[in-house]
Structure formats: structure tokens, C-alpha cells
Design a protein around this motif. Structure first.
Motif, PDB file in Angstrom:
ATOM      1  N   SER A 100      -3.599   5.072   9.767  1.00  0.00           N
ATOM      2  CA  SER A 100      -5.363   5.618  10.224  1.00  0.00           C
ATOM      3  C   SER A 100      -5.049   5.260  11.809  1.00  0.00           C
ATOM      4  CB  SER A 100      -5.960   4.074   9.729  1.00  0.00           C
ATOM      5  OG  SER A 100      -7.037   4.364  10.131  1.00  0.00           O
ATOM      6  N   ALA A 101      -6.200   6.101  12.602  1.00  0.00           N
ATOM      7  CA  ALA A 101      -6.673   6.149  13.818  1.00  0.00           C
ATOM      8  C   ALA A 101      -7.690   4.672  14.113  1.00  0.00           C
ATOM      9  CB  ALA A 101      -7.565   7.013  14.363  1.00  0.00           C
ATOM     10  N   ASP A 102      -7.518   4.124  12.928  1.00  0.00           N
ATOM     11  CA  ASP A 102      -8.382   2.032  12.929  1.00  0.00           C
ATOM     12  C   ASP A 102      -7.881   1.087  13.086  1.00  0.00           C
ATOM     13  OD1 ASP A 102      -9.519   0.077  13.331  1.00  0.00           O
ATOM     14  OD2 ASP A 102     -11.409   1.066  11.849  1.00  0.00           O
ATOM     15  N   PRO A 103      -6.808   0.803  14.954  1.00  0.00           N
ATOM     16  CA  PRO A 103      -6.501  -0.389  14.494  1.00  0.00           C
ATOM     17  C   PRO A 103      -6.572  -1.819  13.624  1.00  0.00           C
ATOM     18  CG  PRO A 103      -7.822  -0.267  16.583  1.00  0.00           C
ATOM     19  CD  PRO A 103      -7.580   1.166  15.877  1.00  0.00           C
ATOM     20  N   CYS A 104      -8.172  -1.857  13.457  1.00  0.00           N
ATOM     21  CA  CYS A 104      -8.709  -2.745  12.632  1.00  0.00           C
ATOM     22  C   CYS A 104      -7.773  -2.376  11.289  1.00  0.00           C
ATOM     23  CB  CYS A 104      -9.860  -3.618  12.862  1.00  0.00           C
ATOM     24  SG  CYS A 104     -10.185  -3.801  14.478  1.00  0.00           S
ATOM     25  N   ALA A 105      -7.845  -1.399  10.298  1.00  0.00           N
ATOM     26  CA  ALA A 105      -7.832  -1.156   9.850  1.00  0.00           C
ATOM     27  C   ALA A 105      -6.628  -1.291   8.709  1.00  0.00           C
ATOM     28  CB  ALA A 105      -7.141   0.730   9.390  1.00  0.00           C
ATOM     29  N   LEU A 106      -7.468  -1.828   7.284  1.00  0.00           N
ATOM     30  CA  LEU A 106      -5.928  -2.552   6.006  1.00  0.00           C
ATOM     31  C   LEU A 106      -5.429  -1.739   5.974  1.00  0.00           C
ATOM     32  CD1 LEU A 106      -8.720  -5.572   5.473  1.00  0.00           C
ATOM     33  CD2 LEU A 106      -6.658  -5.574   7.061  1.00  0.00           C
ATOM     34  N   ASP A 107      -3.962  -0.954   5.233  1.00  0.00           N
ATOM     35  CA  ASP A 107      -3.351  -0.454   4.854  1.00  0.00           C
ATOM     36  C   ASP A 107      -2.608  -0.933   3.655  1.00  0.00           C
ATOM     37  OD1 ASP A 107      -4.632   1.448   6.871  1.00  0.00           O
ATOM     38  OD2 ASP A 107      -2.472   1.932   6.909  1.00  0.00           O
ATOM     39  N   ARG A 108      -2.750  -0.497   2.765  1.00  0.00           N
ATOM     40  CA  ARG A 108      -2.161  -0.914   1.421  1.00  0.00           C
ATOM     41  C   ARG A 108      -1.802   0.306   0.485  1.00  0.00           C
ATOM     42  NH1 ARG A 108      -1.430  -4.453  -2.886  1.00  0.00           N
ATOM     43  NH2 ARG A 108      -0.999  -4.485  -4.351  1.00  0.00           N
ATOM     44  N   ALA A 109      -0.364   0.328   0.210  1.00  0.00           N
ATOM     45  CA  ALA A 109      -0.073   1.625  -1.153  1.00  0.00           C
ATOM     46  C   ALA A 109       1.544   0.775  -1.620  1.00  0.00           C
ATOM     47  CB  ALA A 109       1.330   2.400   0.503  1.00  0.00           C
ATOM     48  N   THR A 110       1.584   1.322  -3.133  1.00  0.00           N
ATOM     49  CA  THR A 110       2.160   1.261  -4.610  1.00  0.00           C
ATOM     50  C   THR A 110       3.044   2.334  -4.830  1.00  0.00           C
ATOM     51  OG1 THR A 110      -0.371   1.134  -5.395  1.00  0.00           O
ATOM     52  CG2 THR A 110       0.575  -1.059  -4.563  1.00  0.00           C
ATOM     53  N   VAL A 111       3.758   2.129  -5.790  1.00  0.00           N
ATOM     54  CA  VAL A 111       4.542   2.933  -6.442  1.00  0.00           C
ATOM     55  C   VAL A 111       4.190   3.084  -7.880  1.00  0.00           C
ATOM     56  CG1 VAL A 111       5.668   4.006  -4.508  1.00  0.00           C
ATOM     57  CG2 VAL A 111       6.165   2.063  -5.916  1.00  0.00           C
ATOM     58  N   THR A 112       4.085   4.091  -8.548  1.00  0.00           N
ATOM     59  CA  THR A 112       3.992   3.421 -10.062  1.00  0.00           C
ATOM     60  C   THR A 112       5.109   4.726 -10.775  1.00  0.00           C
ATOM     61  OG1 THR A 112       1.974   5.444 -10.486  1.00  0.00           O
ATOM     62  CG2 THR A 112       1.807   2.607 -10.380  1.00  0.00           C
ATOM     63  N   ARG A 136       0.432   5.777  -3.843  1.00  0.00           N
ATOM     64  CA  ARG A 136      -0.082   5.886  -3.612  1.00  0.00           C
ATOM     65  C   ARG A 136      -0.742   5.398  -2.362  1.00  0.00           C
ATOM     66  NH1 ARG A 136      -0.861   6.352  -9.310  1.00  0.00           N
ATOM     67  NH2 ARG A 136      -2.624   7.795 -10.166  1.00  0.00           N
ATOM     68  N   TYR A 137      -1.253   5.195  -1.450  1.00  0.00           N
ATOM     69  CA  TYR A 137      -1.685   4.772  -0.057  1.00  0.00           C
ATOM     70  C   TYR A 137      -4.164   5.260  -0.196  1.00  0.00           C
ATOM     71  CZ  TYR A 137      -2.660   4.893   5.086  1.00  0.00           C
ATOM     72  OH  TYR A 137      -3.112   4.608   5.878  1.00  0.00           O
ATOM     73  N   ARG A 138      -3.921   3.188   0.521  1.00  0.00           N
ATOM     74  CA  ARG A 138      -5.175   3.760   0.755  1.00  0.00           C
ATOM     75  C   ARG A 138      -5.147   2.579   1.955  1.00  0.00           C
ATOM     76  NH1 ARG A 138      -9.580  -0.101  -0.157  1.00  0.00           N
ATOM     77  NH2 ARG A 138     -11.967   1.359  -0.233  1.00  0.00           N
ATOM     78  N   SER A 139      -6.033   3.577   3.050  1.00  0.00           N
ATOM     79  CA  SER A 139      -6.503   2.630   4.072  1.00  0.00           C
ATOM     80  C   SER A 139      -8.407   2.750   4.370  1.00  0.00           C
ATOM     81  CB  SER A 139      -6.251   3.990   5.084  1.00  0.00           C
ATOM     82  OG  SER A 139      -6.143   3.042   6.764  1.00  0.00           O
ATOM     83  N   ALA A 140      -8.633   1.316   4.831  1.00  0.00           N
ATOM     84  CA  ALA A 140     -10.166   1.043   4.714  1.00  0.00           C
ATOM     85  C   ALA A 140     -10.521  -0.687   5.862  1.00  0.00           C
ATOM     86  CB  ALA A 140     -10.030  -0.014   3.375  1.00  0.00           C
ATOM     87  N   GLY A 174       3.021  -0.516  -9.683  1.00  0.00           N
ATOM     88  CA  GLY A 174       1.182  -0.069  -9.390  1.00  0.00           C
ATOM     89  C   GLY A 174       0.578  -1.973  -8.681  1.00  0.00           C
ATOM     90  N   ALA A 175       1.456  -2.390  -8.210  1.00  0.00           N
ATOM     91  CA  ALA A 175       1.212  -3.728  -7.929  1.00  0.00           C
ATOM     92  C   ALA A 175       1.876  -3.864  -7.032  1.00  0.00           C
ATOM     93  CB  ALA A 175       0.770  -4.709  -9.056  1.00  0.00           C
ATOM     94  N   THR A 176       3.407  -4.183  -6.672  1.00  0.00           N
ATOM     95  CA  THR A 176       4.721  -4.296  -5.453  1.00  0.00           C
ATOM     96  C   THR A 176       3.639  -3.115  -4.465  1.00  0.00           C
ATOM     97  OG1 THR A 176       5.547  -5.629  -7.518  1.00  0.00           O
ATOM     98  CG2 THR A 176       6.219  -5.106  -5.055  1.00  0.00           C
ATOM     99  N   PRO A 177       3.702  -4.006  -2.733  1.00  0.00           N
ATOM    100  CA  PRO A 177       3.322  -3.096  -2.125  1.00  0.00           C
ATOM    101  C   PRO A 177       4.464  -2.154  -1.824  1.00  0.00           C
ATOM    102  CG  PRO A 177       2.970  -5.703  -1.116  1.00  0.00           C
ATOM    103  CD  PRO A 177       3.405  -5.000  -2.992  1.00  0.00           C
ATOM    104  N   ALA A 178       4.794  -1.081  -1.912  1.00  0.00           N
ATOM    105  CA  ALA A 178       5.792  -0.314  -1.470  1.00  0.00           C
ATOM    106  C   ALA A 178       5.515   0.869  -0.237  1.00  0.00           C
ATOM    107  CB  ALA A 178       5.948   0.353  -2.967  1.00  0.00           C
TER     108      ALA A 178
END
Length: 247
Positions: A100-112, A136-140, A174-178
């Protein structure tokens, strides 16, 4: 007959069992399978992964803590060993463009480990309902507004030829960060040339765009497909490509 797993240390090793488990964990830390700073899976998960008791896992983690390889706080145990240097000065993030271009963004990635979306299965040449590694990756933003999401599915070729990717199968809950930050470096180390093809389309209205990335190797075999959705009103899509010099 004693129960065995693919991760069980060889019985001929004369070290105590917890020492062998510590050595296996150290190997994963050194090769980047568990990146520096990432939270290690819990004791129960590691016990199942290695086919040993939780007490053995505790002793193995204690060995690594005493050697400064992992640290433990209220959030759990975290890897501290620096990662191995990559072949290129600047390695590609995974998926390319996901950062993300937003320095305050919260990123999370997991694998299933699951059947991928049908369009991914078709692109990767997988039979219907055949499971594979899905990232799966999500930035918010801190208030929860989604900036971008990405779903990546890997092919059977990628998992067969890239050992670091295959190792994630056994902790793909799907729960453990990866964080697969070095996925493209792992592929190059396995002797695969990476060819990216991006298609950019609008999603619904003009506020979102979808980037569909397909990666294949020098033999035209599919390696992965990613669907990255960027909410353009809140974020800017920036690509950074670094290719190693020839020779």
C-alpha cells in the motif's frame, strides 16, 4: 509402529528430540520460510507439524530463545534471525503492487489449502475442486476502510519445484500470518524464469480497478495467478519492477 510425518527428524540423529526440532525450525528461519519478525505458529500447531509433543516444542523454542533466534512476548514467539540476502539488490514484493502507498495502512496476509476460484483453477490447469495453496492479502486504513485486496493461487508446478512454497501447505490454516515476501526470489532460486502478464480492468464503477496477473516460467508453465483489487479513490497503484542483470 511409531507415527511418522514428512517433517519428523531422521531417527539416526543422536541429538535429543527437542534439539532436532530446534534444528528443523532453524532451517526454516534461515531459508526465509519463516521471515524475520513473523509470528511463529503456536505450540499446538508446531507439535502437529513435526509429529511431537508440545513439551518437545517448548524445549526446542527455549533452545532458539537462548540463542537469540526467536523472542517471545505477549503476542507469542517471533523470528529474529536476519533473512538470507536475495540475488537481486531489490527483490519484488509479493504480489507485485500489493504494498500500500498509505504508510498508516494495516496489512494482513494468510494462506489456505483449498480449491481456488474456478477462473484460477482454469488458468493454472488444475482439475475442478483440486486444492492448492491460496494466498490472501488485505490492506486497510486504521479505521477499517479497505484499500486493496489480493487473492493468489499457485499451480502444481510452483509447489512441486519451489520447496519454500510447498512448506506452507502444512500451516495453511487461514489464520496464521504468512508473508510470502520472497516468493518470486524463491522461484528464481529454483531455476524458474518469471514472465508477468498484467490485465487491468474496471470493477463495477470507476472507484476500483482489478489487476489480474499471470506468471509463467520459461517453459510456458503457469506458476501463479493473482487478482489484485485497488480502491482507487483511497489509494494509488504503484508498480516497482526490479530485474536481475543478465549474466
Amino acid at each position: 509402529m511409531a507415527r511418522t510425518t514428512p517433517h519428523e527428524p531422521p531417527p539416526s540423529d543422536d541429538r535429543p528430540l527437542y534439539g532436532r526440532i530446534a534444528a528443523l525450525l532453524l532451517d526454516e528461519l534461515r531459508d526465509g520460510t519463516i521471515p524475520p519478525g513473523e509470528r511463529l505458529p503456536g505450540e499446538r500447531h508446531l507439535a502437529t507439524y513435526f509429529g511431537v509433543s508440545r513439551e518437545t516444542v517448548r524445549q526446542a523454542l527455549d533452545v532458539l530463545r537462548r540463542n537469540g533466534v526467536v523472542t517471545t512476548d505477549r503476542r507469542g514467539s517471533h523470528a529474529t534471525l536476519p533473512g538470507r540476502p536475495v540475488e537481486a539488490p531489490q527483490s519484488l514484493t509479493f504480489p507485485v503492487g500489493a504494498r500500500s502507498a498509505d504508510p498508516c495502512a494495516l496489512d494482513r496476509a494468510t494462506v489456505t489449502w483449498e480449491a481456488p476460484p474456478p477462473e484460477h483453477a482454469e488458468a493454472l490447469g488444475l482439475a475442478a475442486h483440486r486444492p492448492t495453496l491460496v494466498h490472501r492479502y488485505r490492506s486497510a486504513t486504521p479505521d477499517g476502510r479497505s484499500l486493496r485486496t489480493a487473492v493468489t493461487s499457485f499451480s502444481a508446478v510452483a509447489l512441486a519445484e519451489v520447496a519454500e512454497l510447498a512448506r506452507y501447505r502444512d500451516r495453511a490454516d487461514g489464520a496464521t500470518p504468512a508473508q510470502l515476501r520472497r516468493a518470486y526470489d524463491w522461484m528464481r532460486k529454483a531455476g524458474l524464469t518469471l514472465h508477468h502478464r498484467d490485465a487491468i480492468t474496471q470493477v463495477g464503477d470507476a472507484s476500483s480497478v482489478r489487476v489480474t496477473r499471470r506468471v509463467h516460467d520459461q517453459y510456458a508453465r503457469p506458476l501463479e495467478i493473482t487478482d489484485l483489487v485497488v480502491h482507487a479513490e483511497q489509494d494509488a497503484l504503484v508498480y516497482e519492477f526490479t530485474s536481475p542483470a543478465a549474466g
